[in-house]
Structures are given as C-alpha cells and as structure tokens.
Enzyme design. Structure first.
Site, PDB file in Angstrom:
ATOM      1  N   GLU A 273       6.957  -4.252  10.568  1.00  0.00           N
ATOM      2  CA  GLU A 273       6.929  -5.702  10.839  1.00  0.00           C
ATOM      3  C   GLU A 273       7.044  -6.008  12.327  1.00  0.00           C
ATOM      4  O   GLU A 273       8.010  -5.606  12.968  1.00  0.00           O
ATOM      5  CB  GLU A 273       8.112  -6.363  10.111  1.00  0.00           C
ATOM      6  CG  GLU A 273       8.213  -7.837  10.367  1.00  0.00           C
ATOM      7  CD  GLU A 273       9.530  -8.422   9.824  1.00  0.00           C
ATOM      8  OE1 GLU A 273       9.670  -9.629   9.866  1.00  0.00           O
ATOM      9  OE2 GLU A 273      10.385  -7.653   9.383  1.00  0.00           O
TER      10      GLU A 273
ATOM     11  N   LYS B  43      21.061   0.448  -6.687  1.00  0.00           N
ATOM     12  CA  LYS B  43      20.380   1.360  -5.748  1.00  0.00           C
ATOM     13  C   LYS B  43      19.365   2.213  -6.527  1.00  0.00           C
ATOM     14  O   LYS B  43      18.258   2.486  -6.047  1.00  0.00           O
ATOM     15  CB  LYS B  43      21.425   2.233  -5.034  1.00  0.00           C
ATOM     16  CG  LYS B  43      20.889   2.982  -3.831  1.00  0.00           C
ATOM     17  CD  LYS B  43      20.315   4.332  -4.169  1.00  0.00           C
ATOM     18  CE  LYS B  43      19.826   5.069  -2.938  1.00  0.00           C
ATOM     19  NZ  LYS B  43      19.173   6.330  -3.268  1.00  0.00           N
TER      20      LYS B  43
ATOM     21  N   ASP C 228       7.472  -5.854   2.925  1.00  0.00           N
ATOM     22  CA  ASP C 228       8.721  -5.887   3.702  1.00  0.00           C
ATOM     23  C   ASP C 228       9.890  -5.499   2.790  1.00  0.00           C
ATOM     24  O   ASP C 228      10.377  -6.324   2.014  1.00  0.00           O
ATOM     25  CB  ASP C 228       8.887  -7.314   4.249  1.00  0.00           C
ATOM     26  CG  ASP C 228      10.080  -7.461   5.164  1.00  0.00           C
ATOM     27  OD1 ASP C 228      11.066  -6.719   5.000  1.00  0.00           O
ATOM     28  OD2 ASP C 228      10.039  -8.347   6.034  1.00  0.00           O
TER      29      ASP C 228
ATOM     30  N   HIS D  77      18.450  16.332 -10.269  1.00  0.00           N
ATOM     31  CA  HIS D  77      18.380  16.074  -8.843  1.00  0.00           C
ATOM     32  C   HIS D  77      18.381  17.379  -8.055  1.00  0.00           C
ATOM     33  O   HIS D  77      17.627  17.556  -7.110  1.00  0.00           O
ATOM     34  CB  HIS D  77      19.579  15.208  -8.445  1.00  0.00           C
ATOM     35  CG  HIS D  77      19.473  14.638  -7.078  1.00  0.00           C
ATOM     36  ND1 HIS D  77      18.581  13.644  -6.771  1.00  0.00           N
ATOM     37  CD2 HIS D  77      20.130  14.920  -5.942  1.00  0.00           C
ATOM     38  CE1 HIS D  77      18.698  13.338  -5.507  1.00  0.00           C
ATOM     39  NE2 HIS D  77      19.633  14.096  -4.969  1.00  0.00           N
TER      40      HIS D  77
HETATM   41  P1  NAD Z   1       0.804 -14.012   7.253  1.00  0.00           P
HETATM   42  O1  NAD Z   1       1.195 -15.264   7.958  1.00  0.00           O
HETATM   43  O2  NAD Z   1       0.236 -12.887   8.054  1.00  0.00           O
HETATM   44  O3  NAD Z   1      -0.232 -14.356   6.080  1.00  0.00           O
HETATM   45  C1  NAD Z   1      -0.116 -15.503   5.283  1.00  0.00           C
HETATM   46  C2  NAD Z   1      -1.292 -16.432   5.556  1.00  0.00           C
HETATM   47  O4  NAD Z   1      -2.506 -15.824   5.113  1.00  0.00           O
HETATM   48  C3  NAD Z   1      -1.175 -17.752   4.810  1.00  0.00           C
HETATM   49  O5  NAD Z   1      -0.455 -18.706   5.552  1.00  0.00           O
HETATM   50  C4  NAD Z   1      -2.645 -18.160   4.626  1.00  0.00           C
HETATM   51  O6  NAD Z   1      -3.061 -18.999   5.691  1.00  0.00           O
HETATM   52  C5  NAD Z   1      -3.427 -16.845   4.714  1.00  0.00           C
HETATM   53  N1  NAD Z   1      -4.038 -16.433   3.431  1.00  0.00           N
HETATM   54  C6  NAD Z   1      -5.293 -15.887   3.284  1.00  0.00           C
HETATM   55  N2  NAD Z   1      -5.527 -15.597   1.998  1.00  0.00           N
HETATM   56  C7  NAD Z   1      -4.437 -15.937   1.294  1.00  0.00           C
HETATM   57  C8  NAD Z   1      -4.076 -15.852  -0.092  1.00  0.00           C
HETATM   58  N3  NAD Z   1      -4.924 -15.372  -1.028  1.00  0.00           N
HETATM   59  N4  NAD Z   1      -2.843 -16.267  -0.466  1.00  0.00           N
HETATM   60  C9  NAD Z   1      -1.967 -16.737   0.450  1.00  0.00           C
HETATM   61  N5  NAD Z   1      -2.249 -16.853   1.766  1.00  0.00           N
HETATM   62  C10 NAD Z   1      -3.485 -16.454   2.200  1.00  0.00           C
HETATM   63  O7  NAD Z   1       2.002 -13.346   6.438  1.00  0.00           O
HETATM   64  P2  NAD Z   1       3.197 -13.931   5.543  1.00  0.00           P
HETATM   65  O8  NAD Z   1       2.966 -13.427   4.140  1.00  0.00           O
HETATM   66  O9  NAD Z   1       3.381 -15.413   5.713  1.00  0.00           O
HETATM   67  O10 NAD Z   1       4.466 -13.207   6.178  1.00  0.00           O
HETATM   68  C11 NAD Z   1       4.719 -11.852   5.905  1.00  0.00           C
HETATM   69  C12 NAD Z   1       5.270 -11.169   7.132  1.00  0.00           C
HETATM   70  O11 NAD Z   1       6.383 -11.899   7.644  1.00  0.00           O
HETATM   71  C13 NAD Z   1       5.759  -9.786   6.827  1.00  0.00           C
HETATM   72  O12 NAD Z   1       5.290  -8.919   7.850  1.00  0.00           O
HETATM   73  C14 NAD Z   1       7.286  -9.941   6.934  1.00  0.00           C
HETATM   74  O13 NAD Z   1       7.859  -8.700   7.277  1.00  0.00           O
HETATM   75  C15 NAD Z   1       7.403 -10.978   8.016  1.00  0.00           C
HETATM   76  N6  NAD Z   1       8.664 -11.746   8.173  1.00  0.00           N
HETATM   77  C16 NAD Z   1       9.686 -11.668   7.268  1.00  0.00           C
HETATM   78  C17 NAD Z   1      10.842 -12.419   7.456  1.00  0.00           C
HETATM   79  C18 NAD Z   1      11.926 -12.385   6.403  1.00  0.00           C
HETATM   80  O14 NAD Z   1      11.712 -11.857   5.337  1.00  0.00           O
HETATM   81  N7  NAD Z   1      13.119 -12.945   6.657  1.00  0.00           N
HETATM   82  C19 NAD Z   1      10.954 -13.268   8.574  1.00  0.00           C
HETATM   83  C20 NAD Z   1       9.880 -13.345   9.473  1.00  0.00           C
HETATM   84  C21 NAD Z   1       8.724 -12.586   9.256  1.00  0.00           C
END
Ligand code: NAD
Length: 387
Positions: free
Chosen positions: A92, A224, A240, A338
């Site tokens: 990430e 776990k 993630d 194990h």
């Molecule tokens: P992203 O923003 O890369 O992708 C999501 C976007 O893809 C959507 O907003 C949409 O515009 C687009 N999209 C295209 N096709 C889609 C479909 N079929 N369905 C939904 N959206 C589609 O990623 P994300 O999923 O918003 O975020 C995931 C990342 O964020 C991971 O790498 C994670 O590790 C990270 N992250 C996690 C945290 C946390 O868990 N606390 C905090 C910050 C970032």
C-alpha cells in the site's frame, strides 16, 4: 555512510540518510547495504526474485510459485538510543490518490454515498465529539481511498452546517455493513478418523469453540487460526490485510468483550454446523489489486467476478481453516500435523536439498524429534548410504 560507535562496544549504523527518497531503488539498496555492512548475497536477497521454487516448496504446502510485494526501508529511526534501518514489505502506498473524477466513475457504476449517520460522544478526555458516518456503496473497490476522498470533500460543508470544526476525515475499518458469511454442515461420519469417532470429534470441536466464546485468551488464538486462512487469500489478491485484520478483531470485540469470530454447534440431527460472519472489505479494482500482476493473475485463478464473491470465498476459507485447526486440537493436538510440515523447514535449514528434504523430514516427523541437529545427523547418514 558513516558508522557510529554505540555504547563504546558495537559499531552501529547511522539511520539518518539524507534525501533517501530521491535515490533510485538500486542506489537506495547500495546506501542501506553499505550502512548495515551487508554482503552481496544479502543485497541480492533484498533486491527480490530470490526465493527459489524448491525452497518455497519446503516452506508451505501446494506451492505453485512465489508472490513478491514491494520492500522499502524506513530511515531515521532511533529506538532505545540505537539507530535502526527498518525493512518494511507492503503493497500500500501512503499517498492517497486525488479522485474527484473517480467519484463519478463510482456513481456511474451504481455506487456512491447511500446514507449519513451521526453519533455523539458526550464525554471524551478532550470534551464532547460528534462523529458523522458516510455510508458508501463502493461496489468492487475496497473503498478506503474512495471514502477518504469523500470525507475530505464534504468536510467544509459539514463545518458550515454544524458550526463546528471537522478534525479527522477518514474511513473506519470496522466495516460492519460489509459482512460476509460462510456456513458449513458436516456429518459425524465425514469427520471420523482411524483413531476417533465422528461423534467424538464433533463434540471436541463444539467444546473448543465454547471456550473461545467465553475466554479472550483462547479467542485470540482461535481467531488467529481463522486469519491463517483469510490473510493468505487477501495478500495473494493484492488486498489490504491490515484493514481486514483490524476489521476482524474490532468486530470480534463489538459486544464489549473479545470473543470467537466463528460458532460451532450441533444440530438436531447430530451434525456439526459451523458459521463465520465478519467484515470483509475486499476489492477487485483499486489499490494493489490492479497494479500487481500476480494479484491480477490470482484473481483470474480464483475466477471471482465481484468483490462480494471474493469476500464470500475468503470467509469460507477462513471457516475451513478454523475447522481443520479445531479438529486437530480436539483430537491428536496441533503439533503432530504442524511438526510434519515444519520438519521440511528444519530439513532445509540443516542443508537438505532436492529429494533429501522429504526423506529427512519424514524421519524427523516419524521420530517426533524435529530439531536441526537431528536433521543434520540424518542428512549425514543418508549421504554415507548414497556414497
Ligand atoms: P482506488 O481509489 O484505487 O479505487 C477505487 C476507485 O476505482 C473508485 O473510487 C472508482 O472511481 C473506481 N472504480 C472503477 N471500477 C470500479 C468498480 N467496479 N467498483 C468500484 N469502484 C470502481 O482504491 P480504494 O479501493 O478506494 O482504496 C484501496 C486502497 O486504499 C488500498 O490500497 C488500501 O490499502 C488503501 N488505504 C487503506 C486505508 C485503511 O484501510 N484504513 C486507508 C487509506 C488507504
């Protein structure tokens, strides 16, 4: 890189490396390699692509390949007065992608913000707080960036309406509106082994789960065991795993007391029934799921078409892993199985290679004596027999 003296005894590295982020990966490796006085073999190992298939095959079961994730080094760490360079393997990036256009993509796909909830905490150690939840349908994304982007976008509006100050604008990993469920029913006959009747095993599994329900010490290890099934799927699909772990354990403690994520019961016909329900915020688009070639291939291998389907498969794997662990615990104990697997690792550590890995491991496991020195003895004997 200048090595500095620590406590006058052992020369220590200096973890403060100026402009480390501006270097190329090769130059970063050379810099930390020099600082930590690593030899060429260690530098090559850190560069990646160095886990041979036969070694991987000795580490886990059913190996078909290896899976790489980026390895970075965190600098500027002084802990307990000593400098450390911290290796960190993760998929990430810390940069949250700017995405206004992305919201339009999500809405076009039928997703978007569905509802708003408000919660008030009258008392905290710094005064009252108001929490506003945006409930977002993120479709096939994990959704963290999507939700964070929305939270930041609506913050000024919330401030205007409420007259308050918005502080934290971030998603919650307690994704309790994004649950996935798995359920299994097994006849006692399906569970019977040579040594134990099916009824005995069913009773043993229910007993073990009953303890995990009431005892947080047992629940932690029980859960776990479930994550032993879930995390490898989450990692292999580029998702993630910290988010999934955080959600799982927060969910396990939602009643105010940490408890078992799964339930194992006996139905009226005497069958064993297992259920597992937990948050499963997995994505098939976004994050590393789209950038990591092996994650894309793993999703193809799975053949799942939606994030919901991926979540269901993953939870089912967690439940299966949980059942296997409880079955072993309720019967022969966890160590026998194990240790048989661990014996292969020990054989490799002792220097076994090729067909010798299995031969040494088999003997170690049969003797219930899985130690490196014993493995070396066996290896020596096999060498003499072959000569
Ligand atoms: P992203 O923003 O890369 O992708 C999501 C976007 O893809 C959507 O907003 C949409 O515009 C687009 N999209 C295209 N096709 C889609 C479909 N079929 N369905 C939904 N959206 C589609 O990623 P994300 O999923 O918003 O975020 C995931 C990342 O964020 C991971 O790498 C994670 O590790 C990270 N992250 C996690 C945290 C946390 O868990 N606390 C905090 C910050 C970032």
């Amino acid at each position: 890189m200048v090595a500095v003296q620590d406590s006058g005894v052992e020369p220590r590295l200096n973890s403060r490396i100026e402009k480390f982020r501006d270097l190329s990966p090769a130059d970063r490796l050379a810099t930390v390699g020099d600082a930590a006085r690593l030899g060429q073999a260690d530098r090559d190992a850190l560069r990646g692509g160095v886990l041979p298939l036969d070694l991987a095959n000795g580490m886990i079961e059913n190996v078909v390949g290896t899976f790489e994730i980026p390895l970075g080094v965190a600098t500027n760490f002084t802990i307990n007065g000593r400098d450390y360079l911290i290796p960190m393997a993760v998929e990430e990036p810390s940069v949250v992608a700017a995405a206004n256009e992305k919201d339009r993509v999500l809405i076009g796909l039928g997703g978007g913000c569905r509802e708003i909830e408000v919660q008030v905490f009258e008392e905290t150690q710094v005064g009252p707080m108001v929490v506003l939840h945006l409930l977002v349908d993120v479709r096939d994304a994990m959704g963290a960036n999507t939700v964070n982007t929305m939270a930041e976008a609506v913050a000024p509006m919330i401030e205007r309406i409420s007259g308050g100050t918005v502080r934290l604008r971030i998603l919650s990993n307690l994704a309790d509106l994004r649950l996935a469920r798995a359920r299994v029913r097994l006849t006692p006959k399906a569970l019977a082994t040579k040594e134990f009747t099916g009824e005995r095993i069913v009773a043993g599994i229910v007993e073990a789960c009953s303890l995990a329900i009431v005892d947080p010490y047992r629940a932690a290890t029980h859960n776990k065991g479930i994550m032993n099934g879930i995390d490898p799927v989450v990692v292999a699909t580029g998702n993630d795993w910290r988010a999934i772990e955080a959600g799982a354990h927060a969910w396990a403690a939602r009643g105010g007391r940490y408890t078992s994520l799964s339930r194992w019961e006996i139905d009226a016909a005497g069958n064993l029934v297992g259920t597992l329900e937990m948050p499963m915020a997995l994505g098939m688009v976004g994050g590393a799921t789209k950038t990591h070639p092996a994650a894309r291939a793993a999703l193809k291998l799975l053949g799942v078409t939606t994030a919901q389907e991926l979540a269901e498969v993953t939870v089912a794997v967690g439940l299966a892993q949980n059942m296997a662990a409880l079955r072993a615990l309720a019967t022969e104990g966890i160590q026998r199985g194990h240790m048989a697997l661990h014996a292969r690792n020990i054989a490799i550590v002792a220097g076994a290679s090729g067909a010798n890995i299995d031969a040494v491991a088999k003997e170690l496991a049969a003797d219930h004596d899985v130690r490196v020195d014993r493995a070396r003895e066996i290896l020596l004997r096999l060498g003499k027999e072959e000569a």
